[in-house]
Design an enzyme around this catalytic site. Structure first.
Site, PDB file in Angstrom:
ATOM      1  N   TRP A 103      28.243 -31.531  33.144  1.00  0.00           N
ATOM      2  CA  TRP A 103      29.113 -30.807  34.082  1.00  0.00           C
ATOM      3  C   TRP A 103      28.308 -29.906  34.998  1.00  0.00           C
ATOM      4  CZ3 TRP A 103      33.239 -32.993  35.383  1.00  0.00           C
ATOM      5  CH2 TRP A 103      34.020 -33.688  34.468  1.00  0.00           C
ATOM      6  N   ASP A 173      31.695 -21.726  34.957  1.00  0.00           N
ATOM      7  CA  ASP A 173      32.661 -22.806  34.732  1.00  0.00           C
ATOM      8  C   ASP A 173      33.029 -22.740  33.247  1.00  0.00           C
ATOM      9  OD1 ASP A 173      34.062 -25.126  34.253  1.00  0.00           O
ATOM     10  OD2 ASP A 173      32.495 -26.494  34.958  1.00  0.00           O
ATOM     11  N   LYS A 197      42.141 -28.372  29.215  1.00  0.00           N
ATOM     12  CA  LYS A 197      41.506 -28.344  27.903  1.00  0.00           C
ATOM     13  C   LYS A 197      42.078 -27.227  27.035  1.00  0.00           C
ATOM     14  CE  LYS A 197      38.073 -30.916  30.009  1.00  0.00           C
ATOM     15  NZ  LYS A 197      37.248 -30.876  31.205  1.00  0.00           N
TER      16      LYS A 197
HETATM   17  C1  LIG Z   1      36.616 -31.188  32.293  1.00  0.00           C
HETATM   18  C2  LIG Z   1      35.574 -30.335  32.907  1.00  0.00           C
HETATM   19  C3  LIG Z   1      35.404 -30.255  34.307  1.00  0.00           C
HETATM   20  C4  LIG Z   1      36.190 -31.114  35.265  1.00  0.00           C
HETATM   21  O1  LIG Z   1      37.482 -30.678  35.375  1.00  0.00           O
HETATM   22  P1  LIG Z   1      38.522 -31.368  36.384  1.00  0.00           P
HETATM   23  O2  LIG Z   1      39.649 -30.395  36.333  1.00  0.00           O
HETATM   24  O3  LIG Z   1      38.838 -32.717  35.836  1.00  0.00           O
HETATM   25  O4  LIG Z   1      37.893 -31.452  37.724  1.00  0.00           O
HETATM   26  C5  LIG Z   1      34.440 -29.401  34.792  1.00  0.00           C
HETATM   27  N1  LIG Z   1      33.688 -28.643  33.979  1.00  0.00           N
HETATM   28  C6  LIG Z   1      33.816 -28.696  32.636  1.00  0.00           C
HETATM   29  C7  LIG Z   1      32.955 -27.842  31.779  1.00  0.00           C
HETATM   30  C8  LIG Z   1      34.760 -29.551  32.067  1.00  0.00           C
HETATM   31  O5  LIG Z   1      34.901 -29.592  30.738  1.00  0.00           O
END
Ligand SMILES: *Cc1c(COP(=O)(O)O)cnc(C)c1O
Length: 362
Positions: A103, A173, A197
């Site tokens: 990511w 993030d 998540k």
């Molecule tokens: C799932 C995830 C993303 C991507 O998220 P989207 O909402 O599908 O764009 C980005 N960073 C991390 C750490 C993730 O787990």
């Protein structure tokens, strides 16, 4: 609810049963208004109450200090990968990033479309199996910001503490571990997370932004990609993802009912503790590839001796009601995502299954 699966999906992922039941109860008629929340204006008093309450609940539960605002955006965390450099990476500055996994790599690739990127630290040489020590992070002098990925969902590695970046804005993030534990939000200028998540369903991205970040932002970028516009309009510049925000509201109330983040963290530690000890006490039958000090409390990654045995594990767990245990296609192996809403009982059942599987195949 006898036939609910043991849901270890990586995202979208498990939601608390109580939240789903509450949503079901209110689906057709929301709080006596004769309609669903999905059928009313996002400018109505009823919706605005949900919207503002959700922001207030997040501020309360996550202990967000004064001087920050909560935005509800669309396009997923992946759109933030671009919005961050578009808004904050000014000419003459560099975007500095900690490269910790798949990511972080995506965030970096997106930033490179807009300006210069420098790595402040990287664990690529360790195949992302260890989060760099805070002392290894070197922030370039002309950094516009430092970006890190608090939990690498695919590899299963997680920051255990965060750097002090002084006057350089720290951006995190936290898509896969937001609200899994208390965090000192004041260290961050911005935190963002796709909801699917740990916060709710997909469709909304939560952005926590320190207000000084809104100064001197470029105006020559698309309106919908400007934090300033969403700030001025309380995330109601256009139609927000009303239902997703409503679901986040219910999840936040559920977290509050659990006793807040200290209680949530304790529960998460116990949950993953069961699975990690099944790995550690297997004498090498199960292997946890991630360095012990960087292990994720949200995504437990593990391997068996060979792919055949891993296939057998997946097949047998599927037959017993376990879902989502296959590792990400880019890394293979096995992964149990144990987000907040995954019950202790599911983790206990998985750990018991692992011990039994070893007895039969070890
Ligand atoms: C799932 C995830 C993303 C991507 O998220 P989207 O909402 O599908 O764009 C980005 N960073 C991390 C750490 C993730 O787990």
């Amino acid at each position: 609810m006898g036939n609910r699966a043991y849901n270890f999906n990586a995202g979208p992922a498990a939601l608390p049963l109580e939240v789903l039941q509450k949503a079901q109860e209110e689906l057709v008629e929301f709080q006596g208004i004769g309609m669903s929340i999905m059928e009313i204006s996002h400018r109505s008093a009823e919706y605005e109450q949900v919207h503002n309450e959700t922001q207030a609940l997040l501020k309360e539960i996550f202990s967000i200090p004064e001087g920050y605002q909560v935005q509800f955006l669309q396009g997923g965390a992946s759109t933030q990968f671009a919005m961050i450099p578009m808004n904050f990476l000014k000419a003459g500055k560099v975007g500095s990033y900690v490269l910790t996994g798949a990511w972080a790599e995506k965030a970096i690739q997106e930033a490179q479309l807009f300006g210069e990127v420098q790595l402040a630290a990287s664990s690529k040489d360790q195949k992302f199996m260890k989060i760099p020590a805070l002392s290894e992070i070197v922030i370039p002098e002309n950094a516009a910001y430092l970006h890190l990925t608090s939990n690498e969902t695919i590899e299963g590695a997680q920051f255990q503490s965060f750097p002090d970046t002084g006057s350089v804005p720290l951006i995190g993030d936290m898509s896969s571990d937001i609200l899994s534990r208390p965090v000192d939000v004041s260290k961050f200028a911005m935190i963002y997370a796709g909801a699917q998540k740990n916060l709710g369903p997909s469709g909304v991205t939560v952005v926590i932004l320190r207000e000084d970040m809104l100064q001197d932002l470029p105006k020559n970028i698309p309106t919908m990609l400007r934090y300033e516009i969403h700030a001025k309009n309380n995330s109601l510049y256009n139609t927000p993802p009303v239902y997703s925000i409503y679901m986040v509201n219910l999840v936040l109330k559920w977290i509050k009912g659990q006793g807040g983040l200290a209680a949530v963290e304790k529960n998460n530690r116990e949950k993953t503790g069961l699975i990690y000890s099944a790995i550690d006490q297997s004498g090498g039958f199960f292997r946890g590839p991630v360095d012990v000090g960087s292990r994720s409390m949200m995504n437990v990654t593990f391997r068996l001796a060979d792919e055949e045995l891993e296939k057998k594990f997946i097949k047998e767990t599927a037959a017993q009601g376990f879902v989502g245990l296959k590792g990400h296609r880019s890394v293979g192996g096995l992964r149990a995502s144990t987000y907040n809403a995954v019950p202790y009982e599911a983790c206990k059942a998985l750990a018991d299954f692992m011990i039994d599987f070893q007895k039969r195949n070890g």
